[in-house]
Write a protein that holds these residues in place. Structure first.
Motif, PDB file in Angstrom:
ATOM      1  N   LEU A  19      13.753   0.939   3.355  1.00 39.38           N
ATOM      2  CA  LEU A  19      14.790   0.412   3.735  1.00 39.38           C
ATOM      3  C   LEU A  19      15.687  -0.375   2.043  1.00 39.38           C
ATOM      4  N   ARG A  20      15.147  -0.214   1.111  1.00 39.36           N
ATOM      5  CA  ARG A  20      15.093  -0.847   0.384  1.00 39.36           C
ATOM      6  C   ARG A  20      16.002   0.183  -0.340  1.00 39.36           C
ATOM      7  N   ALA A  21      15.245   1.824  -0.082  1.00 37.75           N
ATOM      8  CA  ALA A  21      16.046   2.796  -1.124  1.00 37.75           C
ATOM      9  C   ALA A  21      17.640   3.406  -0.665  1.00 37.75           C
ATOM     10  N   ILE A  22      17.755   2.659   0.986  1.00 38.43           N
ATOM     11  CA  ILE A  22      19.319   2.987   1.403  1.00 38.43           C
ATOM     12  C   ILE A  22      20.308   2.086   1.168  1.00 38.43           C
ATOM     13  N   ARG A  23      19.596   0.900   0.775  1.00 37.29           N
ATOM     14  CA  ARG A  23      20.634  -0.600  -0.203  1.00 37.29           C
ATOM     15  C   ARG A  23      21.146   0.595  -1.596  1.00 37.29           C
ATOM     16  N   PRO A  24      22.451   0.490  -1.607  1.00 36.86           N
ATOM     17  CA  PRO A  24      23.288   0.108  -3.048  1.00 36.86           C
ATOM     18  C   PRO A  24      22.076  -0.600  -4.180  1.00 36.86           C
ATOM     19  N   ASP A  25      21.609  -1.760  -3.726  1.00 38.47           N
ATOM     20  CA  ASP A  25      21.803  -3.049  -4.550  1.00 38.47           C
ATOM     21  C   ASP A  25      20.138  -3.491  -4.378  1.00 38.47           C
ATOM     22  N   GLY A  26      19.689  -2.351  -4.284  1.00 35.46           N
ATOM     23  CA  GLY A  26      17.775  -2.653  -3.289  1.00 35.46           C
ATOM     24  C   GLY A  26      17.661  -1.819  -4.926  1.00 35.46           C
ATOM     25  N   ARG A  27      16.233  -2.642  -5.271  1.00 35.48           N
ATOM     26  CA  ARG A  27      15.373  -2.375  -6.058  1.00 35.48           C
ATOM     27  C   ARG A  27      14.345  -1.383  -5.527  1.00 35.48           C
ATOM     28  N   ALA A  28      14.651  -0.206  -5.821  1.00 32.81           N
ATOM     29  CA  ALA A  28      13.040   0.816  -4.593  1.00 32.81           C
ATOM     30  C   ALA A  28      12.810   0.980  -5.546  1.00 32.81           C
ATOM     31  N   ARG A  29      11.662  -0.129  -6.595  1.00 32.24           N
ATOM     32  CA  ARG A  29      10.903   0.411  -7.324  1.00 32.24           C
ATOM     33  C   ARG A  29       9.151   0.445  -6.653  1.00 32.24           C
ATOM     34  N   SER A  30       8.822   1.981  -7.119  1.00 31.72           N
ATOM     35  CA  SER A  30       7.075   2.044  -6.161  1.00 31.72           C
ATOM     36  C   SER A  30       6.470   1.630  -5.909  1.00 31.72           C
ATOM     37  N   LEU A  31       5.672   1.293  -7.437  1.00 38.25           N
ATOM     38  CA  LEU A  31       4.295   0.494  -8.230  1.00 38.25           C
ATOM     39  C   LEU A  31       4.013  -0.467  -7.078  1.00 38.25           C
ATOM     40  N   PRO A  32       4.816  -1.726  -7.116  1.00 40.69           N
ATOM     41  CA  PRO A  32       3.852  -3.092  -6.329  1.00 40.69           C
ATOM     42  C   PRO A  32       3.921  -2.543  -4.539  1.00 40.69           C
ATOM     43  N   LEU A  33       4.763  -1.633  -4.458  1.00 40.30           N
ATOM     44  CA  LEU A  33       4.114  -1.020  -3.042  1.00 40.30           C
ATOM     45  C   LEU A  33       3.211   0.102  -3.246  1.00 40.30           C
ATOM     46  N   LEU A  34       2.542   0.695  -3.723  1.00 41.05           N
ATOM     47  CA  LEU A  34       2.092   1.612  -3.616  1.00 41.05           C
ATOM     48  C   LEU A  34       0.514   1.262  -3.922  1.00 41.05           C
ATOM     49  N   GLY A  35       0.811   0.109  -4.858  1.00 41.12           N
ATOM     50  CA  GLY A  35      -0.024  -0.975  -5.173  1.00 41.12           C
ATOM     51  C   GLY A  35      -1.348  -1.012  -4.494  1.00 41.12           C
ATOM     52  N   PRO A  36      -1.294  -2.013  -3.748  1.00 38.66           N
ATOM     53  CA  PRO A  36      -1.562  -2.189  -2.173  1.00 38.66           C
ATOM     54  C   PRO A  36      -2.817  -1.113  -1.318  1.00 38.66           C
ATOM     55  N   VAL A  37      -1.514   0.192  -1.692  1.00 40.62           N
ATOM     56  CA  VAL A  37      -1.983   0.749  -0.885  1.00 40.62           C
ATOM     57  C   VAL A  37      -3.070   1.189  -1.415  1.00 40.62           C
ATOM     58  N   LEU A  38      -2.445   1.767  -2.946  1.00 43.37           N
ATOM     59  CA  LEU A  38      -3.761   2.284  -3.941  1.00 43.37           C
ATOM     60  C   LEU A  38      -5.424   1.190  -3.992  1.00 43.37           C
ATOM     61  N   ALA A  39      -5.414  -0.409  -4.442  1.00 44.58           N
ATOM     62  CA  ALA A  39      -5.925  -0.611  -4.087  1.00 44.58           C
ATOM     63  C   ALA A  39      -6.814  -0.039  -2.798  1.00 44.58           C
ATOM     64  N   LEU A  40      -6.713  -0.563  -2.010  1.00 38.69           N
ATOM     65  CA  LEU A  40      -6.872  -0.570  -0.346  1.00 38.69           C
ATOM     66  C   LEU A  40      -8.219   0.987  -0.566  1.00 38.69           C
ATOM     67  N   LEU A  41      -7.652   2.473  -0.729  1.00 44.41           N
ATOM     68  CA  LEU A  41      -8.322   3.490  -1.414  1.00 44.41           C
ATOM     69  C   LEU A  41      -9.167   3.271  -2.629  1.00 44.41           C
ATOM     70  N   LEU A  42      -9.174   2.729  -2.782  1.00 39.65           N
ATOM     71  CA  LEU A  42      -9.727   2.521  -3.713  1.00 39.65           C
ATOM     72  C   LEU A  42     -11.106   1.148  -3.069  1.00 39.65           C
ATOM     73  N   VAL A  43     -11.065   0.547  -2.499  1.00 43.74           N
ATOM     74  CA  VAL A  43     -12.064  -0.320  -2.313  1.00 43.74           C
ATOM     75  C   VAL A  43     -12.682   0.345  -1.162  1.00 43.74           C
ATOM     76  N   GLY A  44     -12.290   1.161  -0.380  1.00 43.76           N
ATOM     77  CA  GLY A  44     -12.701   2.307   0.860  1.00 43.76           C
ATOM     78  C   GLY A  44     -13.366   3.579   0.228  1.00 43.76           C
TER      79      GLY A  44
END
Lengths: 185, 130
Positions: free
Chosen positions: B77-102
């Motif tokens: 949803l961010r990447a389809i906007r020309p003015d969107g900042r589609a940075r992946s790290l803030p989004l991937l961070g929680p997912v990776l953290a969840l994986l590490l916890v598991g």
């Protein structure tokens, strides 16, 4: 004249639902915003500026769906204008036109403006791209833009249906935008 | 071509356009539904799924998949906007953290000597070969 963002957004919204006269007003607003942005931020003037503004216009037209009505319109417009300007700067750099003068991406505002050209030289890029369209699309785009004819008038002149004119127009505009992209890459 | 001429031609090409975000979301809902239907009708769903879900390790597989879907969706949803900042790290961070916890929880609950086997997993085909 300062741009009224709310009004422009309202016109764009109406235009996106198919209202032609609102859309025409919105596009005139888009031209103003793009001109101001590219001149102030990148220092472009004259026919270069006008070619870029036309590219922004085509991009806005073909990508208006990407504007989220819950978000402000101007940042969206500025982002498109900036992307187009940066593309154009990169392209010129590759062509080595600016390398000799040592102009960098960051220092574009110091770029000495070219003298204001004749109005006749404005939009030359578009004319060149227009010439590359298939005949039917070229006739339709040229007829509705440069010649200023109406859709029914042009349909009668070409002996085709109005819907065929509209289809050719849409395809022609898409091809124009694509031609600009190819030229810029 | 003068800019005003281009504006005139573009205005004549005004047509009802649905916002990209809506298109994307409705496509996601439609394709998700089809996938779910296909899964329920074509794949063998384990009969004790409801009971198995009470096992946090089984539940985690679904939670983790859902987290990936949500992060990818927000990114889209961010990447389809020309003015969107589609940075992946803030989004991937929680997912990776969840994986590490598991992985961490699994490691703590498993004797060290069985880590290798646990990491490898078990499958019947493999058991038969060995």
């Amino acid at each position: 004249m300062p741009i009224d963002e709310d009004q422009l957004a309202a016109e764009m919204l109406a235009g996106r639902s198919g209202n032609q006269s609102s859309y025409a007003k919105a596009l005139i607003g888009v031209v103003e915003v793009a001109r101001l942005r590219i001149r102030r931020k990148f220092g472009w003037t004259g026919s270069d500026l006008e070619d870029l503004v036309q590219e922004v216009l085509l991009t806005v037209h073909l990508n208006k769906a990407s504007w989220d009505r819950d978000r402000p319109l101007l940042p969206w417009l500025h982002a498109i204008a900036d992307h187009k300007a940066l593309d154009a700067i990169r392209q010129r750099r590759r062509h080595g036109r600016l390398v000799a003068t040592g102009v960098s991406l960051d220092g574009m505002e110091e770029h000495v403006p070219a003298p204001e050209p004749d109005r006749d030289t404005l939009g030359l890029d578009r004319d060149r791209h227009l010439a590359s369209l298939p005949a039917r699309e070229r006739e339709v785009v040229h007829g509705l833009s440069v010649q200023g004819r109406s859709v029914p008038e042009l349909a009668a002149a070409l002996g085709i249906k109005e819907t065929a004119v509209r289809v050719a127009l849409h395809r022609g505009l898409k091809r124009l935008a694509a031609a600009a992209r190819v030229a810029g890459s | 071509m003068r800019t005003e001429d281009l504006v005139r031609a573009l205005a004549m090409d005004a047509r009802p356009t649905s916002p990209l975000r809506r298109t994307l979301l409705s496509t996601a809902v439609a394709s998700g539904s089809i996938t779910l239907l296909a899964y329920l009708s074509l794949a063998d769903v384990r009969p004790d799924l409801a009971a198995a879900l009470r096992d946090p390790r089984v539940l985690f597989k679904f939670v983790f998949s859902a987290a990936v879907v949500v992060a990818a969706g927000i990114y889209c949803l961010r990447a389809i906007r020309p003015d969107g900042r589609a940075r992946s790290l803030p989004l991937l961070g929680p997912v990776l953290a969840l994986l590490l916890v598991g992985v961490g929880a699994e490691a703590i609950g498993t004797p060290r000597s069985e880590w290798r086997a646990a990491a490898h997993g078990r499958c019947h085909a493999y058991d038969r070969i060995v």
